[in-house]
Scaffold this motif. Sequence first.
Motif, PDB file in Angstrom:
ATOM      1  N   UNK A   1      26.069  21.523  25.693  1.00  0.00           N
ATOM      2  CA  UNK A   1      25.657  22.798  24.835  1.00  0.00           C
ATOM      3  C   UNK A   1      25.771  22.456  23.619  1.00  0.00           C
ATOM      4  N   UNK A   2      24.836  22.913  22.560  1.00  0.00           N
ATOM      5  CA  UNK A   2      24.954  22.583  21.158  1.00  0.00           C
ATOM      6  C   UNK A   2      24.612  23.974  20.591  1.00  0.00           C
TER       7      UNK A   2
ATOM      8  N   UNK B   1      27.430  39.007   8.305  1.00  0.00           N
ATOM      9  CA  UNK B   1      26.808  38.793   9.849  1.00  0.00           C
ATOM     10  C   UNK B   1      26.101  37.429   9.816  1.00  0.00           C
ATOM     11  N   UNK B   2      26.583  36.663  11.252  1.00  0.00           N
ATOM     12  CA  UNK B   2      26.021  35.443  11.608  1.00  0.00           C
ATOM     13  C   UNK B   2      25.560  35.430  12.980  1.00  0.00           C
ATOM     14  N   UNK B   3      24.457  35.160  12.941  1.00  0.00           N
ATOM     15  CA  UNK B   3      23.857  34.903  14.651  1.00  0.00           C
ATOM     16  C   UNK B   3      24.246  33.698  15.303  1.00  0.00           C
ATOM     17  N   UNK B   4      24.562  33.677  16.365  1.00  0.00           N
ATOM     18  CA  UNK B   4      25.104  32.372  17.047  1.00  0.00           C
ATOM     19  C   UNK B   4      24.026  32.074  18.084  1.00  0.00           C
ATOM     20  N   UNK B   5      23.615  30.867  18.456  1.00  0.00           N
ATOM     21  CA  UNK B   5      22.712  30.424  19.101  1.00  0.00           C
ATOM     22  C   UNK B   5      23.258  29.449  20.045  1.00  0.00           C
ATOM     23  N   UNK B   6      22.668  29.256  21.387  1.00  0.00           N
ATOM     24  CA  UNK B   6      23.213  28.188  22.157  1.00  0.00           C
ATOM     25  C   UNK B   6      21.986  27.432  22.858  1.00  0.00           C
ATOM     26  N   UNK B   7      20.961  27.613  22.551  1.00  0.00           N
ATOM     27  CA  UNK B   7      19.800  26.935  23.290  1.00  0.00           C
ATOM     28  C   UNK B   7      19.083  27.830  24.271  1.00  0.00           C
ATOM     29  N   UNK B   8      19.797  29.032  24.709  1.00  0.00           N
ATOM     30  CA  UNK B   8      19.357  29.959  25.808  1.00  0.00           C
ATOM     31  C   UNK B   8      18.275  30.917  25.143  1.00  0.00           C
TER      32      UNK B   8
ATOM     33  N   UNK C   1      27.343  35.581  25.653  1.00  0.00           N
ATOM     34  CA  UNK C   1      26.354  34.899  26.279  1.00  0.00           C
ATOM     35  C   UNK C   1      26.555  34.762  27.721  1.00  0.00           C
ATOM     36  N   UNK C   2      26.068  33.633  28.206  1.00  0.00           N
ATOM     37  CA  UNK C   2      26.114  33.064  29.687  1.00  0.00           C
ATOM     38  C   UNK C   2      27.381  32.379  29.944  1.00  0.00           C
ATOM     39  N   UNK C   3      28.327  32.048  29.035  1.00  0.00           N
ATOM     40  CA  UNK C   3      29.513  31.700  29.543  1.00  0.00           C
ATOM     41  C   UNK C   3      29.142  30.081  29.837  1.00  0.00           C
ATOM     42  N   UNK C   4      28.700  29.406  28.950  1.00  0.00           N
ATOM     43  CA  UNK C   4      27.975  27.986  28.847  1.00  0.00           C
ATOM     44  C   UNK C   4      28.722  27.249  27.582  1.00  0.00           C
ATOM     45  N   UNK C   5      29.231  26.125  27.596  1.00  0.00           N
ATOM     46  CA  UNK C   5      29.820  25.424  26.642  1.00  0.00           C
ATOM     47  C   UNK C   5      30.948  26.076  25.946  1.00  0.00           C
ATOM     48  N   UNK C   6      31.481  25.746  24.975  1.00  0.00           N
ATOM     49  CA  UNK C   6      32.597  25.996  24.338  1.00  0.00           C
ATOM     50  C   UNK C   6      32.264  26.943  22.903  1.00  0.00           C
ATOM     51  N   UNK C   7      31.729  28.252  23.393  1.00  0.00           N
ATOM     52  CA  UNK C   7      31.616  29.112  22.288  1.00  0.00           C
ATOM     53  C   UNK C   7      32.924  29.413  21.536  1.00  0.00           C
ATOM     54  N   UNK C   8      33.906  29.673  22.030  1.00  0.00           N
ATOM     55  CA  UNK C   8      35.172  29.893  21.258  1.00  0.00           C
ATOM     56  C   UNK C   8      35.451  28.934  20.022  1.00  0.00           C
ATOM     57  N   UNK C   9      35.110  27.490  20.705  1.00  0.00           N
ATOM     58  CA  UNK C   9      35.561  26.359  19.833  1.00  0.00           C
ATOM     59  C   UNK C   9      34.663  26.552  18.729  1.00  0.00           C
TER      60      UNK C   9
ATOM     61  N   UNK D   1      24.932  30.716  37.052  1.00  0.00           N
ATOM     62  CA  UNK D   1      24.292  29.547  37.306  1.00  0.00           C
ATOM     63  C   UNK D   1      22.749  29.614  37.713  1.00  0.00           C
ATOM     64  N   UNK D   2      22.670  30.714  38.421  1.00  0.00           N
ATOM     65  CA  UNK D   2      21.409  31.234  39.003  1.00  0.00           C
ATOM     66  C   UNK D   2      20.546  31.643  37.770  1.00  0.00           C
ATOM     67  N   UNK D   3      20.873  32.443  36.737  1.00  0.00           N
ATOM     68  CA  UNK D   3      20.241  32.967  36.008  1.00  0.00           C
ATOM     69  C   UNK D   3      19.910  31.863  35.002  1.00  0.00           C
ATOM     70  N   UNK D   4      20.934  30.998  34.445  1.00  0.00           N
ATOM     71  CA  UNK D   4      20.622  30.048  33.346  1.00  0.00           C
ATOM     72  C   UNK D   4      19.675  28.990  33.900  1.00  0.00           C
ATOM     73  N   UNK D   5      19.814  28.406  35.197  1.00  0.00           N
ATOM     74  CA  UNK D   5      18.928  27.578  35.754  1.00  0.00           C
ATOM     75  C   UNK D   5      17.660  27.726  36.407  1.00  0.00           C
TER      76      UNK D   5
END
Length: 273
Positions: A4-5, A15-22, A41-49, A100-104
């Motif tokens: 996840x990038x 104000x900063x918008x954060x995107x993860x490809x979803x 978000x959906x809880x994919x990748x390392x958002x906290x990092x 998993x169901x929603x993202x995929x």
Amino acid sequence: MSRIIFSSQKITQHVTRILDGSDVCEYLIEGNEKALLIDTGYGIGDLKGFVDTLTKKPYEVYMTHAHVDHGGGAYAFGKVHLHYRDQELFKTSCSLKMRIDMVKNHVGLKIHHADFLPVKSVTFEDIEDGEVVDLGGYHVKFVHTPGHTQGIMVPIFIEDRIAMFGDACGVGSLLLLKESGTVEQYLDSLKKLQKHEEEYDRVLRQHGTMESTKQVLEDNIENCKEILAGTDDHVRDEFLGYECWWAKRIDPLTGKRADGREGNIRYAADHIR
């Protein structure tokens, strides 16, 4: 390593918008002393990092509501602020299976199982209607606007005069899920939000174009009135297996309202009154 990038877009100095490809975004709000992360978000990748690379200020996490695309990443933070009426919803909406169901199957991202955050314990703190968070020279107010869910909140970024409508009011507001309110209740919430119109000039969302004009609120107030009167366009549709109706006819090529206006509502027959 997660595939996840994350990326970011500066909306204002604060104000900063954060995107993860979803299909959803989050917002990081910074004052002089601390910050807020709004939604996870959906809880994919390392958002906290990723957030930790954007700010060195201490920050807390506030969720607008408990749907899977807004609360799925709460597990990375341990403690989040969420209106009490959505806290029970979180348990089912943000389960690993649901994410998993929603993202995929609905978002269409082809990612590895390991990219999903595991379910962990989360502690909730309530967000009160009208609560104002002082970040040090910058303030965020939360307005309770039940409809899409019973606990959904609209944050207003006071100094920037921005309202983040998110899923609370948009181009396809959903009033069809079991946790959604009625059109009648939603109209009351929109009228309440209308009383704050002098506090903002700009409207941010979290899907699609991620921004609207202030007219989207007036459009949806009008839509609610027409649905209640039985004079809306009443165009049949289906969403996530739910039979529903659009208040206003849409252009099949653009997905926008056919009449050129902005706000629209998808509602279920049993969610009118």
